[in-house]
Enzyme design. Sequence first.
Site, PDB file in Angstrom:
ATOM      1  N   LYS A   1       1.045  -1.180   0.234  1.00 16.68           N
ATOM      2  CA  LYS A   1      -0.212  -0.090   0.777  1.00 16.68           C
ATOM      3  C   LYS A   1       1.013   1.188   0.262  1.00 16.68           C
ATOM      4  CE  LYS A   1      -3.772  -2.215   2.292  1.00 16.68           C
ATOM      5  NZ  LYS A   1      -2.944  -3.378   3.093  1.00 16.68           N
TER       6      LYS A   1
ATOM      7  N   GLU B   1       8.028   1.481  10.029  1.00 11.81           N
ATOM      8  CA  GLU B   1       7.739  -0.267   9.950  1.00 11.81           C
ATOM      9  C   GLU B   1       7.932  -0.875  11.358  1.00 11.81           C
ATOM     10  OE1 GLU B   1       5.750  -2.888   9.112  1.00 11.81           O
ATOM     11  OE2 GLU B   1       7.061  -3.874  11.136  1.00 11.81           O
TER      12      GLU B   1
ATOM     13  N   CYS C   1      -6.711  -6.939   7.409  1.00 12.27           N
ATOM     14  CA  CYS C   1      -7.142  -8.216   6.350  1.00 12.27           C
ATOM     15  C   CYS C   1      -7.943  -9.051   6.822  1.00 12.27           C
ATOM     16  CB  CYS C   1      -6.204  -7.955   6.016  1.00 12.27           C
ATOM     17  SG  CYS C   1      -4.621  -8.704   6.758  1.00 12.27           S
TER      18      CYS C   1
HETATM   19  C1  LIG Z   1      -0.500  -5.882   7.875  1.00 14.01           C
HETATM   20  S1  LIG Z   1       0.530  -5.080   7.893  1.00 14.01           S
HETATM   21  C2  LIG Z   1       1.437  -4.007   7.278  1.00 14.01           C
HETATM   22  C3  LIG Z   1       0.910  -4.386   5.342  1.00 14.01           C
HETATM   23  C4  LIG Z   1       1.046  -3.649   4.367  1.00 14.01           C
HETATM   24  N1  LIG Z   1       0.150  -2.318   4.457  1.00 14.01           N
HETATM   25  C5  LIG Z   1       1.050  -3.376   2.993  1.00 14.01           C
HETATM   26  O1  LIG Z   1      -0.138  -3.423   2.231  1.00 14.01           O
HETATM   27  O2  LIG Z   1       2.085  -3.893   2.481  1.00 14.01           O
HETATM   28  C6  LIG Z   1       1.419  -4.653   9.629  1.00 14.01           C
HETATM   29  C7  LIG Z   1       2.545  -4.134   9.516  1.00 14.01           C
HETATM   30  O3  LIG Z   1       3.279  -3.664  11.265  1.00 14.01           O
HETATM   31  C8  LIG Z   1       3.783  -3.779  11.568  1.00 14.01           C
HETATM   32  N2  LIG Z   1       3.408  -3.780  13.015  1.00 14.01           N
HETATM   33  C9  LIG Z   1       3.160  -4.346  14.354  1.00 14.01           C
HETATM   34  N3  LIG Z   1       3.573  -3.643  15.206  1.00 14.01           N
HETATM   35  C10 LIG Z   1       3.778  -2.429  14.866  1.00 14.01           C
HETATM   36  C11 LIG Z   1       4.027  -1.334  15.650  1.00 14.01           C
HETATM   37  N4  LIG Z   1       3.563  -0.335  17.424  1.00 14.01           N
HETATM   38  N5  LIG Z   1       4.034  -0.195  15.019  1.00 14.01           N
HETATM   39  C12 LIG Z   1       4.886   0.100  13.615  1.00 14.01           C
HETATM   40  N6  LIG Z   1       4.235  -1.021  12.574  1.00 14.01           N
HETATM   41  C13 LIG Z   1       4.264  -2.071  13.660  1.00 14.01           C
HETATM   42  C14 LIG Z   1       4.228  -5.342  11.147  1.00 14.01           C
HETATM   43  O4  LIG Z   1       5.641  -6.020  11.685  1.00 14.01           O
HETATM   44  C15 LIG Z   1       3.767  -5.105   9.831  1.00 14.01           C
HETATM   45  O5  LIG Z   1       4.523  -5.415   8.820  1.00 14.01           O
END
Ligand SMILES: C[S@@+](CC[C@H](N)C(=O)[O-])C[C@H]1O[C@@H](n2cnc3c(N)ncnc32)[C@H](O)[C@@H]1O
Length: 451
Positions: free
Chosen positions: A266, A285, A380
């Site tokens: 995204k 991230e 998701c």
């Molecule tokens: C659902 S994925 C995002 C997918 C991405 N937006 C895409 O479309 O490719 C959620 C992400 O949030 C990260 N994450 C987890 N906890 C987090 C935090 N407290 N702060 C920032 N990122 C975090 C995870 O490592 C993961 O990569």
Amino acid sequence: MTTAREVAYDVISAVRTSDAYANLLLPREIVRAGLTPGDAALATELTYGTLRRMGTYDAIIASAAGRPAVEIDPPVLDALRLGAHQVLATRVPAHAAVNETVELARQAAGRKITGFANAVMRRITERDEAAWLTRVEGKARSDDERLSIRFAHPVWVIRALRRALAAEDRADELHDLLAADNAAPQVTMTALPGLAEIPADAVRTTQSPIGFRLGGGDPERTVTASAGRIRVQDEGSQLAALALSRALPVRDGERWLDLCAAPGGKTAVLAAEAHANGAVLEANELSPARARLVRQSVAGVPGEVPVSEEDGRSRAGKGRYDRILVDAPCTGLGALRRRPESRWRKTPSDVPELSALQAELLAAAVEALAPGGIVAYVTCSPHLAETAGVVAEVERQFEGRIAQLDARAVVASVSVSPIDLPAQTDGSGRAQLWPHRHGTDAMSITLLQRT
Ligand SMILES: C[S@@+](CC[C@H](N)C(=O)[O-])C[C@H]1O[C@@H](n2cnc3c(N)ncnc32)[C@H](O)[C@@H]1O
């Protein structure tokens, strides 16, 4: 020489013994084994099909073996699962599936097991899948358990999905959804808006204006040839990113933030949209290893997208933003097609932990919005605790300071053709996409505006 079945078996074993992710491990194992494209496709079908339908196969194996699956030596059970899948759901000849399964069991557990493996496999070949389902469903203690066996979903997941469908008065679609979760998703691609053209011979997606499917050929080759301006991406993810960038006209110089960005699908769409409209994008991230993927994802977009590696809960407040994407870590119950083992790994206890984090991330993002700014809260997962529940909590926290936009109207305005997005019974503007209805992952999209 390693065969397709051996590759599938090794990946299925690694998923069980070392919590491997099939979608990451399988491609590596296919390369390592030097499989031909045909055998690679077979290994993929066998691995994904077996892992997805494991619950159903365990019930059938237990019936054929006359003992619960948990009492079978796990490496032997893995071989039997793979064998059951071949016999019941593929065109692999039954005798070949039986012989190979017995051989895999022998390699895993020694000669003494071959008689047992052979007997169980032979019994499985005595009925087709429909007859087996009728037989094993008869032992279910409730309707949900029956569905759980037939559609290979844990009971708690079935209940969560039913509640999410009921929240838009569509509980009658549950069987279609469960069946869609068991089918391999088509590969959908995106041409980054303003930076790449959809190939002339491709089939355009009917909802996302930037999506397409290749008629044939290798998606990876198309991605590489485009220098990162064409990417593999679920159509629902495309719509979610565009719902934020196209919710309102973009003013020159707007500041955007993608708070939980990896792997960056995204982010790449937002970067292209920002570039085309005079906005600037930053990404964040938590995981440094995954932040590298975000940097790669935006490499094809002109201009710079700085990527920080912080906890989103503290990172958001380091700026004032006009648009923020919170694509939060979630149970992923909306992407079961793509991650075949995940339904067996998640537990109900994951939900409260994740929804607490989601609410904190969303609250931090809302706090960081400039007046009139918008946050898109995306998961998701369609689980109501992770979607409507989180939004309701943050709305309570920011009462009088935020308003919900009509995300369904925004997604409908972005969509190329009319899109079936029924109203939520809670009266919210939340848009919920579904595999069975839209051919997408089950993405939930909420738009909140700072007043
Ligand atoms: C659902 S994925 C995002 C997918 C991405 N937006 C895409 O479309 O490719 C959620 C992400 O949030 C990260 N994450 C987890 N906890 C987090 C935090 N407290 N702060 C920032 N990122 C975090 C995870 O490592 C993961 O990569």
